[in-house]
Design a protein around this motif. Sequence first.
Motif, mmCIF file in Angstrom:
data_model
loop_
_atom_site.group_PDB
_atom_site.id
_atom_site.type_symbol
_atom_site.label_atom_id
_atom_site.label_comp_id
_atom_site.label_asym_id
_atom_site.label_seq_id
_atom_site.Cartn_x
_atom_site.Cartn_y
_atom_site.Cartn_z
ATOM 1 N N ILE A 199 0.892 -1.225 0.010
ATOM 2 C CA ILE A 199 0.024 -0.172 0.087
ATOM 3 C C ILE A 199 0.988 1.108 0.175
ATOM 4 O O ILE A 199 1.976 1.360 0.857
ATOM 5 C CB ILE A 199 -0.962 0.003 0.904
ATOM 6 N N ALA A 200 0.682 2.274 -0.973
ATOM 7 C CA ALA A 200 1.218 3.513 -1.240
ATOM 8 C C ALA A 200 0.395 4.580 0.070
ATOM 9 O O ALA A 200 1.343 5.231 0.628
ATOM 10 C CB ALA A 200 1.262 3.861 -2.207
ATOM 11 N N SER A 201 -0.579 4.619 -0.249
ATOM 12 C CA SER A 201 -1.540 5.282 0.903
ATOM 13 C C SER A 201 -3.026 4.715 0.986
ATOM 14 O O SER A 201 -3.634 3.832 0.185
ATOM 15 C CB SER A 201 -1.513 6.698 0.153
ATOM 16 N N ILE A 202 -3.568 5.324 2.272
ATOM 17 C CA ILE A 202 -4.875 4.885 2.418
ATOM 18 C C ILE A 202 -5.550 6.471 2.868
ATOM 19 O O ILE A 202 -5.240 7.135 3.469
ATOM 20 C CB ILE A 202 -5.143 4.032 3.565
ATOM 21 N N ASP A 203 -6.612 6.673 1.901
ATOM 22 C CA ASP A 203 -7.505 8.043 2.011
ATOM 23 C C ASP A 203 -8.791 7.470 2.556
ATOM 24 O O ASP A 203 -9.504 6.792 2.281
ATOM 25 C CB ASP A 203 -7.544 8.820 0.833
ATOM 26 N N ALA A 219 -22.614 4.840 3.143
ATOM 27 C CA ALA A 219 -23.109 5.148 4.351
ATOM 28 C C ALA A 219 -22.040 4.942 5.562
ATOM 29 O O ALA A 219 -21.865 5.714 6.169
ATOM 30 C CB ALA A 219 -24.358 4.572 4.680
ATOM 31 N N GLY A 220 -21.331 4.084 5.357
ATOM 32 C CA GLY A 220 -20.033 3.886 6.620
ATOM 33 C C GLY A 220 -18.800 4.434 6.072
ATOM 34 O O GLY A 220 -17.677 4.147 6.699
ATOM 35 N N GLY A 221 -18.796 5.462 5.215
ATOM 36 C CA GLY A 221 -17.515 5.934 4.664
ATOM 37 C C GLY A 221 -17.116 5.399 3.608
ATOM 38 O O GLY A 221 -17.543 4.388 3.443
ATOM 39 N N VAL A 222 -15.719 5.928 3.032
ATOM 40 C CA VAL A 222 -15.390 5.379 2.064
ATOM 41 C C VAL A 222 -13.743 5.338 2.305
ATOM 42 O O VAL A 222 -13.121 6.315 2.631
ATOM 43 C CB VAL A 222 -15.322 6.176 0.516
ATOM 44 N N ILE A 223 -13.193 4.020 1.917
ATOM 45 C CA ILE A 223 -11.820 3.989 2.458
ATOM 46 C C ILE A 223 -11.120 3.606 0.778
ATOM 47 O O ILE A 223 -11.473 2.491 0.242
ATOM 48 C CB ILE A 223 -11.484 2.825 3.481
ATOM 49 N N LEU A 224 -10.339 4.550 0.587
ATOM 50 C CA LEU A 224 -9.637 4.539 -0.827
ATOM 51 C C LEU A 224 -8.242 4.028 -0.525
ATOM 52 O O LEU A 224 -7.353 4.790 0.225
ATOM 53 C CB LEU A 224 -9.787 5.598 -1.528
#
Length: 1005
Positions: A199-203, A219-224
Motif C-alpha cells: 500500500i502506498a496510501s490510504i485515504d 453510508a459507512g464512509g469510503v476507504i480508498l
Amino acid sequence: MYKKQLLKLIFCPLFLLITTLSFAQTVSVSGKVTDDQGQALPGVSVSVQGTTAGVRTDINGSYSIKTTSGRTLLFSMVGYSKVSITVGSQTIVNVTLRDELKELNEVVVVGYGTQKRKDLTGSIASVKGDVFKDQPITNPLEALQGRIAGVNVISASAQPDGVPQIIIRGVASFYQPNPLYIVDGVRQADLNNVNPQDIASIDVAKDAASAAIYGSAAAGGVILVTTKKGGSVGAPPLITFSARYGVTKPKLVQLLDKNDYLKVEDILNPTVFTGKGGLDTLANTNWVDELYRNGTEQNYNLSISGATENLNYLISGFYNQQTGIFIKNYSNIGGVRVNTDYKLSKYLTIGEQIDASQRITSPLVGAQAALANAPFRTQPIIPVYNTNGSYGTEPAGYGAQYSGPNLLGAVNSASGQDTKNNFQGNIYGDVKLPFHFDFRTTLGYSYYLETEDIFQNTYNFGPVSSNVNSLNKSYAQSSQLLTNYVLSFNQSFGKHNISALAGYEQIVQKTNNIYAGESNVGVNGYSFVQTSQSGLNLAGTYDPQGLIQSQFARVNYNYNEKYFLSASIRQDANYTVFGPNKQKGVFPGISAGWAISQEPFFTAALPAINNLKLRGSYGQLGNSNIPPYYFTVPYQQNNISTGIAGGAQGFAPGQPFQIGNTLTGIPNPNLHWETITETDLGIDGEAFHGSLYFTAEWYNKKTSDMLYDLTLSQSSGFSSPYITNIGDVDNHGFDFMVGYRHKFGKLGIDVSANASFNTNRVTKLSGAATDAVYGGYNWYTPDPGNVAFSAQPSQTITITKVGLPFGSFYGYKVLGIFPTDAAAAKQKVNGNVAHAGDLEFQDLNGDGNIDASDRQVIGNPNPKMIYGFNLHFNYEGFDLAMLFNGVAGVQLYNGVKAYEQTVFQDGNSTSQIFNDSFFGSNGLTSQPRLGIPTTGGFTKDPNQNYSSVNSYFVESGAYLKLKNLQLGYTFTGNVLRQLDVKSMRVFVMGNKLPSGQNLLGWCGR
C-alpha cells in the motif's frame, strides 16, 4: 472535561519537545543543500531568522554562515518547501529540500480521480503506507487505529484471521454498514487479501459530500487504497525484502486449582467432598494451560519495481503464518500482486492491477468446546487422560455432577479447514482527447471462493458422548464484474480553474452457495464415503441477478486557488436489494472552501501562518447493507401429518383444502435504503513554514429511515419479521488533529495527536413494540449444550429507544450493598427478601418488589472520545516510533465478571469468588453475596446479584494503550553499496504493550 484532558495531553508533550535553550555563543555553520534525489541545489537562500544575515549556496550547493547557538536557520528556494533548523552546538548542517509540488500539491485520492490536498473542500484524511509497513498487521484496517480522528477501529476477535470493525463518526444503524473499500479505483468487499506492504496510501472520506459520489454504498464512509507503483524513470530496478518474527503472549483468566476448588465445593456442596478420602490423589489440571498457548507470527515480503519512459511496474509477493492462542488454531496467507502501466503513445495509456491470495485457516471446532470463552465449564479434578489413555472424566465415588465434555478431547475429536481464495483484477485504458478532455474506462473483476470442511469424530467423555461421526462441507462462491466509463475535463481560464467528470458504472454480482452434511461417514476425514447408516442433507442458493447501475457527475471549481466550490451527484439503481417501488435513489453532495491565508490582509496580520483554509460541506448517502430480496417473502412448505407434500389438497366432499405451502411474512415493495444526511464545517492550517499543522472539524450526521426487522404479533399469522424503515439516529461532534515536525540539528521529530468527540442519540423509532428495541445476551456460548449454563439466561442487555444513545445498557441500577439484614428487609426480588451483602437495586415505582418495571438505562457503550498520539524521532541512523490509541467516556458490560465471582453450574471459578460477601468466613466485602448456606447445601443467588442484568457489571471502558513501539537502525555505506544494497533497517518492536507482542525484524532495499 475530556476536551481539557486532551488539550493537556496534546500540548504539554509538544511544548516539552520543541522547547530549546539558547546560548549567546557565535558559531560558524556550513554544509550542503540537496534535493530529495541527492542533487546539489545552487542559489538556495540561507538566512538567520529574525536578522538580516543571509547567504546563498554556491554551484555545489555549499554554504557557510555565522550565527549564534539557539538561532534558527531558514533555507528557501522557489519551487521547494522551506526548511527551518535550530542551531545547537553543531557546525555542519546538511539540508534536503523537498520539491514544493510534493509538499503543497500532495495528491489525495477521491472518487474516480485525484485532487491536490490544498484544493480539498471535504473531510478526507490520509495515512501513508510507509507509516505502518513494519507493523505486525495482516489487515490494512488495523493501520488506521489511532491515526485518524473520527475513525474507531474495533478488534472483535483474537483469532489470527479476525477482521476489525470500522465505525466512522458513530454507530448509526441496526444494519451498521462497513465502509466502502476502493482499491486502485475498483470496489472490493473487504481488505483481507491486500498486503499492507503493497500500500502506498490510504485515504478516508469521512463526510457525506466527499463520499456522495459513491451513493448508496457509502453510508459507512469510503476507504480508498492506492497500491504502490514502480520507481523513478531511469533508476535501476529496486528489490525490497522484509521479514519479521513475533510472539504473542495472551492475558488469560486463571481458574481455581484443585485445593481452592475443593474449598469452594465444601461451601456450596458440603456433602460431596467434605470428609472424603483420597482427595490427595485427585488430578490438579490447569485447563487454561491445556487449551491455550502463546501465539506466533512469521511474515515475509519481496517486491521488485522499476520504470522506463513507457513502462512502470511493481511485482510483489508475501507470506504470513500465524498460530493463534487457541490450540490447533492457525491462519496462513500468501499472495502476489502485479501493477503495471504502459504508455503506448502520447495520448493512450493502459494498465492493470492484479492481486491474488489464498488464506488457509484452522477454525475453532469441537463438540461443546466453547474455546472463544475462558474454560469455566471444567473442573481441575478431572484429569486430561485416564490411566488407560482415554480422555479423563470426573472421578467416581464423590457424587459430583459434571455433565460437560473433556475440553481437550472435544477439541481433538474434530478437525476443520477453511480455505479462502481471492482474486482481484482490473484493466484500464486512458485516452487524452482534444480540448482538455480525458476518457478512461475500467473493467474490474473479483472472484471469491471459500470452502470449509469440518469433520466431527465419535467421542465418549463420560456424560457427553456420540457414536455417530459427521462431515459438513460448505462452498461459497461469489463474483463481481464492474465496468465504468468516465469522461473528465480539466482546464484553467486565467484565474478560473475547472475540473469536471461524468460517468456510468455497472456492477453485476453472482453468488453460488452449497452446503452438504453427512452423518455416519465411512472414512474419517474430509471425504464423503456413504454407508448403509449414512444420512445426507443438502442445501444451497444460487443468484446470478445482482445488478447495480449508476450515473454520476462532479464539478470542482476554484478562483485563483483561493475560493473553492465542489458539487457531485449520483443516481443508483439497485435491483435486488430494495423493493420495486424504491429501486432508484439520488445522492447529492456540495462543498466550498476559502483559502483565507491567500488574502493580503491575512498575510500581513499573521505572517507565521502560511496556510489556512475554511471549508464546509453538505451531502447525502445511502445504506444498502442488507441481504438481497429482503423486500419479498419466500414460500415455506408445511409438513402435514397426512403426508401431503404441498399445494392445495383435499378431495373429500365439503371439506376445506389443506394448504401445503404458505407465505411466512409480509412483503414490502417500498423497502428502501437508509439516508444519511451530513453537514461538516472545518478548518485546515499550517504555520511556521509547515512545522505546525492542524485540522478542526464539526459535523452533524443524521440517519433517516433506519432499517429494522420488525417483529409481528402472533395474531398476524406470520412468523417472519417485517423488514421496514422505522427510525432516525443523530451523531454529531468534533474531530481534531494537530502535529509538529522539525529538525534540530541531527535530531528530527514528527509528533501528532488526534481526537474525536461524538454524541449519539436515537431521535425516532416508530412501529417497534413499546417503541423500543432490546438486544444482547450474556451467553457463555450459543453452542448447543451450553446455552442453559448462561450466568444471566434469557435477559437482554441493551435498549435502543428515542432520546437514548444507540444500544444503551439496560437493567437494574445498583445503589450499593446492604450492610445489614435490617437495611435489606425492604427489598424483595421474585418474592425473596434481601439480606446483608446483597445488592440494593433502585425501586423505580416504590412497590418494594424488584421486577422488570424497575429496569432502566445503566450505561452507554458509545465512546464520547476516541484519540491517538503518534511520536516519531530520528537521529542519524536511529529511529524511534510510538503509537498510542485510547477511548474515553465509554462504558462496557463486563459479562465475564458474572462467571469470575460465582461458580459455573457444574464447573469452576476464579480466586475472586473468595472475596464475595459472607462467603465462607467472610464478612461484608465490596463484592455482593453469592448465596445463603443451608443445612447440607447452599441456596445460590436468591437476590439475583449475579443472575440479573444490573449496573454492578457496567464498568468504565476508557483506556490509553501503547499500541506500537519501534526502535530501529538503518545501515547505509560503502559495504552495502558494494553489495548493491541501498539500505538495510533492523528493528525491535513491541505491540499492544505491555501484554502484547514482541517482534524482531529487518528489511533491506
